[in-house]
Design a protein around this motif. Structure first.
Motif, PDB file in Angstrom:
ATOM      1  N   GLU A 174       0.563  -1.506   0.196  1.00 11.11           N
ATOM      2  CA  GLU A 174      -0.109   0.172   0.175  1.00 11.11           C
ATOM      3  C   GLU A 174       0.467   1.331  -0.324  1.00 11.11           C
ATOM      4  O   GLU A 174       0.453   2.045  -0.606  1.00 11.11           O
ATOM      5  N   THR A 175       1.982   1.285   1.117  1.00  9.29           N
ATOM      6  CA  THR A 175       2.085   2.360   1.088  1.00  9.29           C
ATOM      7  C   THR A 175       3.801   2.810  -0.334  1.00  9.29           C
ATOM      8  O   THR A 175       3.906   3.397  -0.954  1.00  9.29           O
ATOM      9  N   ALA A 176       4.376   1.574  -1.030  1.00 13.07           N
ATOM     10  CA  ALA A 176       4.889   1.588  -2.396  1.00 13.07           C
ATOM     11  C   ALA A 176       3.529   1.945  -3.537  1.00 13.07           C
ATOM     12  O   ALA A 176       4.517   3.169  -4.177  1.00 13.07           O
ATOM     13  N   ILE A 177       2.795   1.364  -3.062  1.00 13.32           N
ATOM     14  CA  ILE A 177       1.279   2.217  -4.392  1.00 13.32           C
ATOM     15  C   ILE A 177       1.130   3.622  -4.044  1.00 13.32           C
ATOM     16  O   ILE A 177       1.300   4.135  -4.920  1.00 13.32           O
ATOM     17  N   ARG A 178       1.244   4.273  -3.264  1.00 11.63           N
ATOM     18  CA  ARG A 178       1.195   5.391  -2.675  1.00 11.63           C
ATOM     19  C   ARG A 178       1.855   6.621  -3.022  1.00 11.63           C
ATOM     20  O   ARG A 178       1.800   7.338  -3.784  1.00 11.63           O
ATOM     21  N   ASP A 179       3.575   5.913  -3.362  1.00 14.40           N
ATOM     22  CA  ASP A 179       4.533   6.182  -2.826  1.00 14.40           C
ATOM     23  C   ASP A 179       4.414   6.784  -5.496  1.00 14.40           C
ATOM     24  O   ASP A 179       5.322   7.718  -5.467  1.00 14.40           O
ATOM     25  N   GLU A 180       4.235   5.421  -5.822  1.00 15.81           N
ATOM     26  CA  GLU A 180       4.352   5.097  -7.172  1.00 15.81           C
ATOM     27  C   GLU A 180       2.995   6.200  -8.029  1.00 15.81           C
ATOM     28  O   GLU A 180       3.058   7.094  -9.060  1.00 15.81           O
ATOM     29  N   LEU A 181       2.102   6.057  -6.905  1.00 14.99           N
ATOM     30  CA  LEU A 181       0.631   7.428  -7.605  1.00 14.99           C
ATOM     31  C   LEU A 181       1.203   8.815  -7.269  1.00 14.99           C
ATOM     32  O   LEU A 181       0.853   9.856  -7.888  1.00 14.99           O
ATOM     33  N   GLU A 182       2.000   9.197  -6.329  1.00 13.41           N
ATOM     34  CA  GLU A 182       2.845  10.264  -6.120  1.00 13.41           C
ATOM     35  C   GLU A 182       3.378  10.918  -7.125  1.00 13.41           C
ATOM     36  O   GLU A 182       3.738  12.098  -7.690  1.00 13.41           O
ATOM     37  N   THR A 183       4.119  10.386  -7.507  1.00  9.56           N
ATOM     38  CA  THR A 183       5.630  10.525  -8.115  1.00  9.56           C
ATOM     39  C   THR A 183       5.307  10.016  -9.953  1.00  9.56           C
ATOM     40  O   THR A 183       6.009  10.522 -11.059  1.00  9.56           O
ATOM     41  N   ASN A 184       4.258   9.277 -10.158  1.00 10.84           N
ATOM     42  CA  ASN A 184       4.063   8.815 -11.898  1.00 10.84           C
ATOM     43  C   ASN A 184       2.291   9.790 -12.257  1.00 10.84           C
ATOM     44  O   ASN A 184       1.150   8.490 -11.899  1.00 10.84           O
ATOM     45  N   PRO A 185       2.500  10.629 -12.961  1.00  8.64           N
ATOM     46  CA  PRO A 185       1.230  11.205 -13.104  1.00  8.64           C
ATOM     47  C   PRO A 185       0.166  10.465 -14.259  1.00  8.64           C
ATOM     48  O   PRO A 185      -0.905  10.590 -14.124  1.00  8.64           O
ATOM     49  N   LEU A 186       0.659   9.723 -14.562  1.00 10.48           N
ATOM     50  CA  LEU A 186       0.131   8.561 -15.761  1.00 10.48           C
ATOM     51  C   LEU A 186      -0.211   6.852 -14.982  1.00 10.48           C
ATOM     52  O   LEU A 186      -0.874   6.532 -15.356  1.00 10.48           O
ATOM     53  N   LEU A 187      -0.490   7.324 -13.718  1.00 13.34           N
ATOM     54  CA  LEU A 187      -0.698   5.931 -12.682  1.00 13.34           C
ATOM     55  C   LEU A 187      -1.549   6.628 -12.024  1.00 13.34           C
ATOM     56  O   LEU A 187      -2.047   7.490 -11.029  1.00 13.34           O
ATOM     57  N   GLU A 188      -3.386   5.365 -11.753  1.00 11.61           N
ATOM     58  CA  GLU A 188      -3.951   6.037 -11.034  1.00 11.61           C
ATOM     59  C   GLU A 188      -4.695   4.374 -11.068  1.00 11.61           C
ATOM     60  O   GLU A 188      -4.637   4.001 -11.204  1.00 11.61           O
TER      61      GLU A 188
END
Length: 536
Positions: free
Chosen positions: A36-50
């Protein structure tokens, strides 16, 4: 000597790790909360991921029927390909590889003398883990070292103590650093061990007093006023005055003595037993102890009863860390007499690439730089989504095979857990052992008998002699442990069962277990004392 730069060439084989495989391995071994933490960090850094909010609620729980070969679609083929690539990598890179103490004497200065609760009867079997933390110090989240340093911060000492220390060339600041060094040497059980110098700040490890402390900890020097310097002697005394009682001891006997001398009204005979007859106490030789100390057996037994106030592990009384929260990854459900595997995926784990950004790739208004940015982040998002989906598909695949092999566990109970190793599962699911190890470590499944870590389904076994090698049966250790625990709980407390007697009784029940194996299970798995120590 000639110095300079040289250019040379050499040949060799080297296996490199692509960023995609590294990400897949990292995601696979994460727990649910870490994911969950990794996904949250990735969502914050990659605008194309949602987060894909369009996934229907009933589709958020993937059932094991989707793992059947007839239902595998193209996307699952892609997952399998990614997983096979990771296995190829894991097969390569990741897997290469005595009577000298004086506790009762008057002291120059005292530490804190706050009382704390006892730990209960030290000869009782550990029937429940919760019992061990029944009496805890309510400083939630602090480590034992932090609690001790807090007490050192408010410790005042006495003027007489500091005068005597000054005569020895030890200032108050230096003395506090000695106590701090001792605190850094306390392990999580509350006992002294060799200090990790890298973790000690503000302490001069070259101080001769520190070297003297290390000799005391190693048992090379006795802890009394005649053997050590005053600063070292008083530093130990201050630590022994802190809460929880018994902290800072070098062994079990010293731990009990520290506690006994701090408990008001503790029987004097009990302290004498600890000082002079500790070995006999361990084997409950009350008559011999009474003869040595000039007391009756009844008086000795009365004094021993006071030992129920003593804690064998002072550090266990401290709530060192917040309770570990378990997040369930899988669930076993019974439907129409059959058990099914169901993956538990939170809404945030269903991901997709943002369609608006993708549409800009075909837009004439988008610049070359914009398109390059979108392509790079789109590829990054797709690789991350593939890694997350691969984690769940691999986890389900492994759990399904565990379910097939451990049907008796789910139908009859935990005592019927069969011997199984990681290689057994790896051979069937066509994965590397290291992959199965990562999948089962830190992942939890909800069963009709409670929540279990997947790794707990892998246990050793005991071979039973058969008429031939093919007919040789392997007995699960879980069944033996369950039988032993029940046997000991029902034994005559005045005449407890020896390891050999337990082995004989197991043989009568059709389980051939050697005496030394019984002893190993009793000590290491059940944490039960020997027959002589259980005798009442």
């Amino acid at each position: 000597m000639e110095m300079g730069l040289n250019v040379g060439m050499k040949t060799g084989l080297e296996q490199t790790l692509s960023p995609q495989l590294l990400q897949s391995v990292t995601i696979l071994q994460k727990t649910s909360m870490e994911l969950e933490t990794a996904i949250r960090d990735e969502l914050e850094t990659n605008p194309l991921l949602e987060v894909d909010e369009s996934v229907a609620e009933e589709d958020r729980e993937v059932q094991d029927s989707e793992l059947d070969g007839s239902d595998v679609d193209d996307s699952q083929d892609a997952k399998q390909e990614s997983s096979d690539e990771m296995d190829e990598y894991e097969r390569g890179v990741l897997d290469m590889g005595d009577g000298d103490d004086d506790y009762g004497s008057d002291r120059l200065g005292d530490g804190l003398r706050e009382d704390d609760d006892g730990f209960g009867r030290m000869n009782m079997m550990h029937e429940a883990a919760d019992d061990e933390m029944e009496h805890t110090i309510k400083d939630f989240g602090k480590s034992l070292q932090e609690l001790l340093e807090d007490q050192l911060g408010i410790w005042k000492g006495t003027g007489k103590l500091f005068e005597e220390l000054a005569k020895q060339g030890c200032s108050e600041t230096r003395f506090r650093s000695l106590v701090k060094y001792l605190i850094s040497s306390v392990d999580e059980d509350g006992f002294l061990s060799r200090c990790d110098e890298d973790k000690v700040s503000g302490v001069d490890v070259s101080d001769p007093f520190i070297a003297e402390i290390e000799k005391v900890i190693r048992g090379e020097v006795a802890l009394n006023e005649n053997s050590v310097s005053l600063p070292v002697h008083e530093a130990f005394h201050v630590l022994h005055g802190f809460t929880p009682r018994g902290v800072g001891a070098r062994d079990q006997r010293e731990c009990f003595l520290i506690q006994a001398n701090r408990i008001p009204g503790f029987p004097v005979l009990g302290i004498k037993i600890l000082e002079n007859c500790y070995e006999d106490l361990l084997f409950l030789r009350y008559a011999k102890i009474g003869k040595m100390l000039g007391a009756s057996t009844e008086d000795v037994q009365s004094a021993v009863r006071a030992f129920s106030q003593l804690s064998p592990h002072p550090g266990f009384q401290v709530s060192r860390i917040p309770p570990h929260t378990v997040s369930v990854d899988l669930k076993i459900e019974e439907k129409k007499g059959k058990y099914e595997v169901k993956a538990i995926r939170s809404a945030n784990t269903w991901l997709r690439v943002n369609s608006t950004y993708r549409a800009l790739l075909n837009s004439k208004s988008a610049t070359k730089e914009d398109k390059a940015y979108i392509k790079a982040h789109s590829a990054k998002a797709e690789e991350f989504i593939k890694a997350v989906n691969n984690r769940f598909s691999t986890m389900e695949l492994v759990m399904k095979e565990i379910l097939n092999r451990q049907k008796d566990f789910f139908t009859k109970g935990p005592a019927f857990l069969k011997p199984m190793v990681l290689q057994d599962i790896a051979d069937v699911v066509k994965k590397d052992v290291s992959t199965v190890n990562r999948v089962t470590n830190g992942k939890f499944v909800e069963t009709p008998y409670g929540v279990f870590e997947l790794k707990s389904f892998f246990t050793s076994g005991i071979k039973q002699n058969g008429t031939s090698a093919e007919s040789e049966e392997v007995l699960g250790s879980a069944k033996v442990l369950d039988a032993m625990k029940k046997m000991i709980s029902e034994e005559n407390k005045k005449k407890p069962l020896s390891d050999q007697a337990i082995s004989d009784k197991l043989a009568e029940m059709g389980m051939k277990v050697a005496r030394r194996t019984v002893a190993k299970y009793r000590e290491n798995s059940l944490h039960i004392l020997t027959a002589s120590q259980r005798k009442q």
